[in-house]
Design a protein around this motif. Structure first.
Motif, PDB file in Angstrom:
ATOM      1  N   LEU A  57      -2.947  10.326   8.103  1.00 33.90           N
ATOM      2  CA  LEU A  57      -2.977  11.775   7.905  1.00 33.90           C
ATOM      3  C   LEU A  57      -2.056  12.194   6.769  1.00 33.90           C
ATOM      4  O   LEU A  57      -2.407  13.047   5.947  1.00 33.90           O
ATOM      5  N   THR A  58      -0.880  11.564   6.697  1.00 37.67           N
ATOM      6  CA  THR A  58       0.084  11.912   5.652  1.00 37.67           C
ATOM      7  C   THR A  58      -0.451  11.570   4.266  1.00 37.67           C
ATOM      8  O   THR A  58      -0.378  12.377   3.335  1.00 37.67           O
ATOM      9  N   ILE A  59      -0.978  10.361   4.113  1.00 37.85           N
ATOM     10  CA  ILE A  59      -1.502   9.929   2.811  1.00 37.85           C
ATOM     11  C   ILE A  59      -2.661  10.819   2.384  1.00 37.85           C
ATOM     12  O   ILE A  59      -2.715  11.287   1.237  1.00 37.85           O
ATOM     13  N   ILE A  60      -3.593  11.074   3.318  1.00 39.71           N
ATOM     14  CA  ILE A  60      -4.733  11.942   3.002  1.00 39.71           C
ATOM     15  C   ILE A  60      -4.244  13.337   2.633  1.00 39.71           C
ATOM     16  O   ILE A  60      -4.723  13.958   1.675  1.00 39.71           O
ATOM     17  N   GLY A  61      -3.261  13.835   3.393  1.00 34.52           N
ATOM     18  CA  GLY A  61      -2.728  15.163   3.136  1.00 34.52           C
ATOM     19  C   GLY A  61      -2.102  15.289   1.755  1.00 34.52           C
ATOM     20  O   GLY A  61      -2.319  16.279   1.050  1.00 34.52           O
TER      21      GLY A  61
ATOM     22  N   PHE B   6       1.694   7.306  -7.418  1.00 38.38           N
ATOM     23  CA  PHE B   6       1.754   7.218  -5.951  1.00 38.38           C
ATOM     24  C   PHE B   6       1.108   5.920  -5.474  1.00 38.38           C
ATOM     25  O   PHE B   6       1.688   5.175  -4.665  1.00 38.38           O
ATOM     26  N   ILE B   7      -0.085   5.644  -5.975  1.00 33.25           N
ATOM     27  CA  ILE B   7      -0.830   4.455  -5.549  1.00 33.25           C
ATOM     28  C   ILE B   7      -0.228   3.185  -6.143  1.00 33.25           C
ATOM     29  O   ILE B   7      -0.115   2.154  -5.455  1.00 33.25           O
TER      30      ILE B   7
ATOM     31  N   LEU C 169       7.037   8.319  -3.911  1.00 32.11           N
ATOM     32  CA  LEU C 169       6.754   8.517  -2.483  1.00 32.11           C
ATOM     33  C   LEU C 169       5.711   7.526  -1.967  1.00 32.11           C
ATOM     34  O   LEU C 169       5.727   7.162  -0.784  1.00 32.11           O
ATOM     35  N   GLY C 170       4.802   7.079  -2.825  1.00 30.78           N
ATOM     36  CA  GLY C 170       3.793   6.111  -2.391  1.00 30.78           C
ATOM     37  C   GLY C 170       4.397   4.851  -1.814  1.00 30.78           C
ATOM     38  O   GLY C 170       3.825   4.230  -0.906  1.00 30.78           O
ATOM     39  N   GLY C 171       5.569   4.463  -2.314  1.00 31.39           N
ATOM     40  CA  GLY C 171       6.244   3.282  -1.781  1.00 31.39           C
ATOM     41  C   GLY C 171       6.755   3.482  -0.369  1.00 31.39           C
ATOM     42  O   GLY C 171       7.047   2.508   0.341  1.00 31.39           O
ATOM     43  N   ALA C 172       6.875   4.751   0.050  1.00 29.24           N
ATOM     44  CA  ALA C 172       7.321   5.057   1.405  1.00 29.24           C
ATOM     45  C   ALA C 172       6.169   5.125   2.395  1.00 29.24           C
ATOM     46  O   ALA C 172       6.376   4.943   3.604  1.00 29.24           O
TER      47      ALA C 172
END
Length: 536
Positions: free
Chosen positions: A259-263, A298-299, A476-479
């Motif tokens: 949900l977080t990634i999609i959001g 991010f990716i 943030l993608g690394g998190a």
């Protein structure tokens, strides 16, 4: 940007060589997580998702630190870092990291995984401020003409830190473990490392404090971007809500992280479409190359980190060697060393070499970097004979770099496609072939930062600094991506091996980004394929 008269007009300021020590420790600590994650998984009896929370705490701090700096600047109407100066920014960042390193000791002694995560967060919070200040400061410590060379030198030292960090942490935890021996370690043995780190950070901070260094300033007015700020706050609120749901509900961790990634991706997409309709208040986000590049960073960071962070669990499987965490350090070191190999190739272009000399260097420099990796592992007392075959993977990268011709879009497309092929090979094989295929993801990721960053900020004009800040937030993608893969690995029908479909998706997006951004920049009438200046 202006610099005071203390700025040296030729050569490099001597204090530059003090500055680049912080680059080393960013890489040293980040890469060490590859050893610490599987160790903590065993020590605290964690599942794969929970073990990846180390990366969430570490890389999440980069996002929070960058966001806070941006929010305070927006609220005050002043560029905070420009106001206090890069030198003081680095000293403040080092001080925060000292606090985090010292907090690690009681956290470890208490045997609390939660407190350890908190200490990691504070250390990385200091790193985020250091990184924001140190990179432009490195350019200022010498003649502008040699600024790119200094950044590449700093990046090379960062990569060296990522190479030896796993070896040092493995030694502190397990000592010189003989082949076939089991892992036996006391987590408190890590205390000495963080005492040393706190001491080194303190020493560097003192040296900076007493040194006369140039003050870098900018005359650009800090532009308020209310709509962009609101989007970032919504994104942050989403992460906060998900954390609360994880603490106080029974919703699965995999569902929450998904949900977080999609959001995050939806918020970025909606922000961009809104900016197209009315660009007022959006700042840099109104540029399509920037918003797609934010998703790209991010990716990319998530893909780079998740490959190695989940590798400890993969190597425990019998079909991948059946290794415990005391015997994986040379594989983790090779992964991060692969980043060093690619970045050293990327740094060749800053030297004024003839065509033939550049060809020779492009062949010899990565082999030299590989020799360094083997050498530091041998000093650790590790048998590296099983790594020799990896030279074939390096040969493939050399060929791809020749084909890329130092052009960002062409090189990014090539290494992204190579990453997809490598991950597919790892997914459909086992044993050393699969292990080296997954490790070679480091070769593919090595030059991506510079490509994505350059393509994302080109043409932004006065919004370039703001766009750069937004890109750094997307670390943030690394998190988020590593725990997402960890959650997939915890699903019995998927497992750790097939969870490596995650980096395949990441590399596919980056290949698409290379193609799409080329068209976007062409439509804007820009030279989108100037040679790269080197890796990050």
């Amino acid at each position: 940007m202006s610099i005071t008269k203390e700025q040296t007009k030729t050569g490099t300021h001597p204090q530059f060589f003090i500055l680049i020590t912080v680059f080393f420790f960013w890489g040293f600590v980040a890469a060490s997580n590859g050893i610490f994650i599987p160790f903590c998984k065993t020590h605290f009896n964690l599942n794969q998702f929970q073990s990846q929370l180390i990366d969430t705490a570490f890389y999440g701090a980069y996002y929070i630190g960058s966001l806070l700096l941006y929010i305070f600047s927006v609220a005050s109407g002043i560029d905070i870092l420009n106001k206090i100066g890069y030198k003081n920014g680095i000293i403040l960042g080092l001080t925060i990291s000292i606090i985090g390193a010292l907090c690690m000791i009681p956290a470890v002694n208490a045997g609390s995984f939660g407190l350890i995560l908190g200490a990691f967060f504070v250390v990385a919070l200091g790193f985020s401020l250091q990184q924001t200040a140190a990179q432009p400061f490195a350019i200022a410590l010498g003649s502008p003409e040699s600024g790119a060379h200094r950044l590449n030198m700093a990046g090379g030292l960062n990569s060296f830190g990522t190479t030896i960090g796993p070896l040092v942490v493995s030694f502190l935890l397990f000592g010189n473990v003989a082949e076939g021996a089991g892992a036996s370690a006391d987590i408190k043995s890590i205390n000495s490392l963080y005492l040393i780190l706190a001491g080194v950070f303190g020493l560097v901070a003192i040296i900076f404090a007493v040194s006369k260094l140039p003050r870098v300033t900018t005359d650009e007015k800090f532009e308020k971007t209310t709509k962009a700020t609101n989007s970032l706050l919504v994104m942050t609120a989403l992460v906060g809500v998900v954390i609360l749901l994880g603490l106080f509900t029974e919703i699965s961790s995999l569902a929450l992280i998904s949900l977080t990634i999609i959001g995050v991706l939806v918020i970025l997409f909606v922000s961009y479409t809104s900016a197209i309709k009315n660009s007022d208040g959006w700042g840099a986000i109104k540029f399509p190359q920037l918003i797609l590049g934010m998703i790209g960073i991010f990716i990319y960071v998530g893909t780079e980190v998740t490959i190695q962070s989940n590798m400890g669990a993969l190597l425990k499987l019998p079909e991948f060697g059946g290794l415990d965490e005391s015997h994986i350090s040379h594989f983790i070191s090779l992964y991060w060393g692969s980043m060093m190999i690619g970045r050293w190739i990327g740094a060749i272009s800053v030297f004024n070499l003839s065509k033939n000399s550049k060809i020779i260097a492009t062949i010899l420099v990565p082999l030299l970097a590989f020799a360094v990796i083997l050498g530091v592992n041998m000093l650790r007392g590790t048998d590296v004979s099983d790594l020799y075959i990896y030279v074939l993977c390096i040969g493939v990268l050399i060929a791809v770099m020749f084909w890329g011709e130092e052009k960002p879009t062409k090189t990014l497309l090539a290494v992204s496609v190579l990453g997809v092929i490598a991950m597919l090979l790892g997914l459909f094989t086992t044993g050393k072939v699969a292990v080296f295929a997954f490790i070679s993801g480091g070769l593919c990721c090595s030059v991506m930062w510079s490509c994505i960053f350059a393509l994302s900020v080109v043409g932004l004009g006065k919004y370039t600094s703001q766009g750069s800040a937004f890109l750094i937030m997307m670390i943030l993608g690394g998190a988020l991506i590593p725990p997402f893969q960890g959650g997939l690995a915890d699903v019995p029908a998927i497992g750790i091996h097939w969870s490596y479909i995650v980096p395949i998706v990441g590399f596919l997006y980056l290949a698409w980004f290379a193609i799409r951004v080329k068209g976007i920049l062409k439509s804007q009438g820009m030279d989108f394929d100037k040679p790269m200046s080197g890796g990050h």
